[in-house]
Design a protein around this motif. Structure first.
Motif, short mmCIF file in Angstrom:
data_model
loop_
_atom_site.label_atom_id
_atom_site.label_comp_id
_atom_site.label_asym_id
_atom_site.label_seq_id
_atom_site.Cartn_x
_atom_site.Cartn_y
_atom_site.Cartn_z
N UNK A 189 17.77 44.21 26.45
CA UNK A 189 18.73 44.60 27.47
C UNK A 189 18.34 45.77 28.34
N UNK A 190 17.09 46.26 28.24
CA UNK A 190 16.69 47.41 29.04
C UNK A 190 16.78 47.11 30.53
N UNK A 191 16.29 45.94 30.95
CA UNK A 191 16.34 45.60 32.38
C UNK A 191 17.79 45.51 32.85
N UNK A 192 18.65 44.94 32.02
CA UNK A 192 20.06 44.81 32.39
C UNK A 192 20.70 46.19 32.55
N UNK A 193 20.39 47.10 31.64
CA UNK A 193 20.94 48.45 31.71
C UNK A 193 20.49 49.15 32.98
N UNK A 194 19.19 49.07 33.29
CA UNK A 194 18.65 49.72 34.48
C UNK A 194 19.27 49.12 35.74
#
Length: 289
Positions: A189-194
């Motif tokens: 989920x890193x891309x989603x968070x960013x």
């Protein structure tokens, strides 16, 4: 909660996605069966003996409603502003033709009706940021009681960082990603968070820089124009560019708001599941009621 594993030789705790022990390099095949689950439960119960678990769901729901309200009101204001663009062009041309500022004054007076909704949106944004900080601090505070270990970010930092410009763009995505990982390591989920954070909170920076660039070039073009028609065309081009910028930033806000709400609900869903697992596994059915 089988999302970590413990290596038999050195007793180190490793992430579910790792194939080798981070400390000694041993292969996962030598992991201690079910030890990861036991470590998480024991850690969670030890933390609960010192401090109880308090759900952050209510704060998440309130904050999500505020975030959605900010995005929705922004889209409404954008529609009204774009709708008024032809009138602004007409007022500008009329002012030039008549040599009087009266047409522009009348237009600005008409647009004053948008001041109150804009102020309301600003107030909702302040409340949304405050609510998000309170919610995130609660999430961070609850992680040890859910068997996620001790986060590197304290609850006070989680509360304050979202309110500090620039700092919030740098620090907060890391705090949210760490919370997601500690509650659901397999989720990523890193891309989603960013994307969510840059969309909802980074749009203001895009808007400020974009308006500065557009205005600078437009004023230069207007001053360099060799005819009245050239100045009018330069002004019209500036309005078009400002409209496109406003559309881009509001789409960023709306998309970021949607992703941010999804992330918050995802964290809450996993936190609730961990709480049920811990109660069922260690505290007994009576404590789960």
């Amino acid at each position: 909660m089988n999302d970590i594993w413990v290596y038999s030789a050195c007793k180190s705790i490793n992430r579910e996605r790792d194939s080798r022990c981070y400390k000694c390099g041993g292969r996962r095949e030598a992991a201690m069966p079910d030890e990861g689950h036991n470590v998480r439960v024991a850690s969670a119960v030890a933390e609960r003996a010192a401090r109880g678990y308090e759900s952050s769901l209510a704060m998440a729901v309130v904050t999500a409603l505020l975030i959605v309200s900010v995005a929705a009101l922004g889209l409404i204001l954008l529609f009204l502003q774009l709708q008024a663009m032809p009138a602004m062009r007409e007022a500008f041309l009329s002012a030039i033709a008549s040599g009087s500022s009266a047409p522009l004054d009348a237009y600005l007076l008409d647009q004053a009706r948008l001041v109150v909704p804009s102020l309301v949106r600003t107030g909702l944004l302040v409340l949304a940021v405050l609510g998000f900080g309170i919610w995130l601090s609660r999430v961070v505070l609850n992680i040890p009681a859910l068997g996620g270990g001790t986060p590197p970010w304290g609850p006070w930092k989680a509360f304050l960082y979202p309110m500090i410009p620039i700092v919030n763009l740098v620090k907060v995505p890391g705090i949210v990603q760490d919370a997601m990982y500690r509650l659901e390591p397999r989720a990523g989920g890193l891309f989603m968070v960013l994307a969510a954070w840059l969309g909802f909170f980074g749009s203001w920076l895009v808007g400020i820089v974009g308006e500065w660039v557009i205005t600078g070039f437009a004023l230069d073009s207007i001053l360099r124009a060799r005819s009245l028609e050239g100045a009018v065309n330069a002004f019209g081009a500036m309005l078009d560019q400002v409209s496109v910028l406003a559309l881009v930033t509001e789409v960023m806000v709306a998309a970021g708001a949607a992703l941010l709400v999804v992330i918050m609900l995802r964290i809450e869903r996993r936190a609730a599941a961990r709480d049920r697992e811990i109660r069922a596994a260690f505290l007994g059915a009576g404590s789960a009621a």
